[in-house]
Motif scaffolding. Structure first.
Motif, PDB file in Angstrom:
ATOM      1  N   THR A  10       6.399  12.678  -5.428  1.00  0.00           N
ATOM      2  CA  THR A  10       6.392  11.207  -5.553  1.00  0.00           C
ATOM      3  C   THR A  10       6.408  10.814  -7.029  1.00  0.00           C
ATOM      4  N   GLN A  53      -7.562   6.657   2.785  1.00  0.00           N
ATOM      5  CA  GLN A  53      -8.128   6.961   1.477  1.00  0.00           C
ATOM      6  C   GLN A  53      -8.567   5.686   0.770  1.00  0.00           C
ATOM      7  N   GLY A 111       0.795  -1.221   0.000  1.00  0.00           N
ATOM      8  CA  GLY A 111       0.000   0.000   0.000  1.00  0.00           C
ATOM      9  C   GLY A 111       0.826   1.268   0.000  1.00  0.00           C
ATOM     10  N   CYS A 112       2.085   1.161  -0.416  1.00  0.00           N
ATOM     11  CA  CYS A 112       2.958   2.329  -0.382  1.00  0.00           C
ATOM     12  C   CYS A 112       3.354   2.824  -1.763  1.00  0.00           C
ATOM     13  N   GLY A 113       2.677   2.369  -2.783  1.00  0.00           N
ATOM     14  CA  GLY A 113       2.901   2.932  -4.114  1.00  0.00           C
ATOM     15  C   GLY A 113       3.803   2.130  -5.028  1.00  0.00           C
ATOM     16  N   LYS A 114       4.046   0.839  -4.710  1.00  0.00           N
ATOM     17  CA  LYS A 114       4.935   0.051  -5.574  1.00  0.00           C
ATOM     18  C   LYS A 114       4.330  -0.171  -6.956  1.00  0.00           C
ATOM     19  N   SER A 115       3.038  -0.506  -6.998  1.00  0.00           N
ATOM     20  CA  SER A 115       2.468  -0.773  -8.331  1.00  0.00           C
ATOM     21  C   SER A 115       2.386   0.495  -9.172  1.00  0.00           C
ATOM     22  N   THR A 116       2.122   1.619  -8.532  1.00  0.00           N
ATOM     23  CA  THR A 116       2.122   2.884  -9.273  1.00  0.00           C
ATOM     24  C   THR A 116       3.516   3.154  -9.842  1.00  0.00           C
TER      25      THR A 116
HETATM   26  P1  ADP Z   1       1.348  -1.048  -3.479  1.00  0.00           P
HETATM   27  O1  ADP Z   1       1.566  -1.652  -4.828  1.00  0.00           O
HETATM   28  O2  ADP Z   1       2.642  -0.795  -2.762  1.00  0.00           O
HETATM   29  O3  ADP Z   1       0.400  -1.825  -2.638  1.00  0.00           O
HETATM   30  P2  ADP Z   1      -0.191   1.040  -4.868  1.00  0.00           P
HETATM   31  O4  ADP Z   1       0.678   1.643  -5.929  1.00  0.00           O
HETATM   32  O5  ADP Z   1      -1.232   0.077  -5.308  1.00  0.00           O
HETATM   33  O6  ADP Z   1       0.702   0.400  -3.685  1.00  0.00           O
HETATM   34  O7  ADP Z   1      -0.861   2.222  -4.070  1.00  0.00           O
HETATM   35  C1  ADP Z   1      -1.758   1.936  -3.029  1.00  0.00           C
HETATM   36  C2  ADP Z   1      -2.633   3.141  -2.738  1.00  0.00           C
HETATM   37  O8  ADP Z   1      -1.854   4.141  -2.093  1.00  0.00           O
HETATM   38  C3  ADP Z   1      -3.218   3.800  -3.983  1.00  0.00           C
HETATM   39  O9  ADP Z   1      -4.457   3.277  -4.324  1.00  0.00           O
HETATM   40  C4  ADP Z   1      -3.344   5.227  -3.540  1.00  0.00           C
HETATM   41  O10 ADP Z   1      -4.529   5.415  -2.822  1.00  0.00           O
HETATM   42  C5  ADP Z   1      -2.210   5.413  -2.584  1.00  0.00           C
HETATM   43  N1  ADP Z   1      -1.037   6.025  -3.230  1.00  0.00           N
HETATM   44  C6  ADP Z   1       0.021   5.389  -3.796  1.00  0.00           C
HETATM   45  N2  ADP Z   1       0.929   6.242  -4.248  1.00  0.00           N
HETATM   46  C7  ADP Z   1       0.442   7.480  -3.971  1.00  0.00           C
HETATM   47  C8  ADP Z   1       0.928   8.804  -4.168  1.00  0.00           C
HETATM   48  N3  ADP Z   1       2.114   9.014  -4.744  1.00  0.00           N
HETATM   49  N4  ADP Z   1       0.165   9.819  -3.751  1.00  0.00           N
HETATM   50  C9  ADP Z   1      -1.023   9.603  -3.154  1.00  0.00           C
HETATM   51  N5  ADP Z   1      -1.529   8.383  -2.919  1.00  0.00           N
HETATM   52  C10 ADP Z   1      -0.816   7.331  -3.312  1.00  0.00           C
END
Ligand code: ADP
Ligand code: G6P
Length: 355
Positions: free
Chosen positions: A323, A162, A19-24
């Motif tokens: 980010t 969120q 939940g820390c943005g790895k997939s993004t």
């Molecule tokens: P992971 O793959 O580490 O579990 P995700 O990329 O799926 O993480 O991101 C999980 C959630 O965290 C997203 O749905 C979003 O709500 C939030 N999030 C991730 N990156 C950001 C960012 N840079 N700014 C704001 N919210 C973010």
């Protein structure tokens, strides 16, 4: 004649809590290499792997040795090394790196069970993302570059709320409780990996708004290790100087609370690093070109490539702040690193004949 050099896979490690943005980040990275990453065709629909022309992204949850029931019985979390099979992780990453396909297990996030394995062929670039890419020394030594996404507790909490409250209907109390429950193992096994990372993206609450606790405006720091092979840190204006920069004014629109950059040399866990920091957010993404034109060593192939990438994915979370900016830049640095590694390999036989 140069087939041996060609077959080697470049391996990148990306560590962060879930939940820390790895997939993004992975979506930004694969986009830099031209092509969206998708689940493997014809395989298990619950596969966690993403494949594009250049990259294969493996989720390290697949190396859970204990499934959900096993973890419950033994009273260990997924973050605990005892729930993960590092011997297999090492064997398989090593095999892929040397050009050999493997049958990788699949951890099914829906059922909490281990599914039958899937075949992973050696890609040009392998990314291993998850909780422990730098935990085991043997695996760590296989990494050509490593990144740690360091999301501060305040921001992690804001993001979880969120997502889990708005999208999954969890209560505030249960979100707080689940973060608290993970914290001891997070501190013991996940967080310490950041000292090994070649680049750390640290995400903190803004300092531009006094006592901010909303977690909407972010202060983001890109911590780049000095002396890493094939990686030269990004800088602002003048390499090695210490610089504070407020770009708001005639060329950049900034509404409250504005934007502030900082750059300079520092130390991080005893290593020399350069740190580039951005606090605040962009009002107009196209004006990012003004900031981009003042950054050096960003490994772009043409003027404005960072801005182009950011505009292309303006809908991804974090596109208006540090980010998204720093994830994009790290993506470009990885492309550069990959190109340097592969070109040095094809050049090697020539050098050998000289000697
Ligand atoms: P992971 O793959 O580490 O579990 P995700 O990329 O799926 O993480 O991101 C999980 C959630 O965290 C997203 O749905 C979003 O709500 C939030 N999030 C991730 N990156 C950001 C960012 N840079 N700014 C704001 N919210 C973010
Ligand atoms: C982490 C891991 C997952 C795991 C989840 C919940 O997010 O990355 O692999 O599924 O924790 O663990 P649990 O033991 O509750 O299934």
């Amino acid at each position: 004649t140069c087939s041996a050099g060609d077959s080697q896979t470049v391996v990148i490690g990306l560590a962060a809590d879930s939940g820390c943005g790895k997939s993004t980040f992975m979506r930004r990275l694969t986009s830099v290499f031209g092509g969206a990453a998708e689940p493997p065709k014809g395989g298990n629909p619950d596969s966690n792997t993403l494949i594009s022309d250049m990259t294969t992204v493996i989720c390290l949850d697949d190396y859970h040795s204990l499934d959900r029931t096993g973890r419950k019985e033994k009273g260990v979390t997924a973050l605990d090394p005892r729930a993960n099979d590092f011997d297999l992780m090492y064997e398989q990453v090593k095999a892929i790196k040397s050009g050999v396909a493997v049958d990788k297990p699949i951890y099914n996030h829906v059922t909490g069970l281990l599914d039958p394995p899937e075949l992973i062929k050696p890609p040009k670039i392998l990314v291993i993302e998850g909780l422990h890419p730098m935990f085991d020394e043997r695996v760590r030594d296989l990494l050509d570059f490593s990144i740690y996404l360091d999301i501060s507790n305040e921001v992690k909490f804001a993001w979880k709320i969120q997502r889990d409250m708005a999208e999954r209907g969890h209560s505030l109390e249960s979100i707080k409780a689940s973060i608290e429950a993970r914290k001891p193992d997070f501190d013991a096994y996940i967080d310490p990996q950041k000292k090994y990372a070649d680049a750390v993206i640290e995400v903190l609450p803004t300092q531009l708004i006094p006592d901010d606790n909303e977690g909407k405006v972010l202060r983001v720091r890109l911590i780049m290790k000095e002396g890493v092979k094939h990686f030269s840190p990004v800088y602002l204006f003048d390499e090695g100087s210490t610089i504070s920069w407020i770009p708001c004014g005639r060329k950049l629109t900034c509404s409250y609370p504005g934007i502030k950059f900082h750059y300079g040399p520092d130390t991080y866990f005893g290593n020399e690093v350069s740190i580039l920091e951005m606090d605040g957010q962009f009002d107009r993404l196209d004006e990012l070109i003004y900031v981009e034109s003042h950054l050096s060593n960003i490994s772009t192939k043409f003027y404005g490539e960072v801005t182009q990438q950011m505009l292309k994915h303006a809908d991804f979370p974090g596109s208006n702040n540090g980010t998204g900016l720093f994830q994009t830049i790290v993506g470009l640095k990885i492309r550069d690193l990959y190109e340097q590694i592969t070109s040095s390999k094809t050049a090697a036989p020539l050098e050998a004949t000289k000697a």
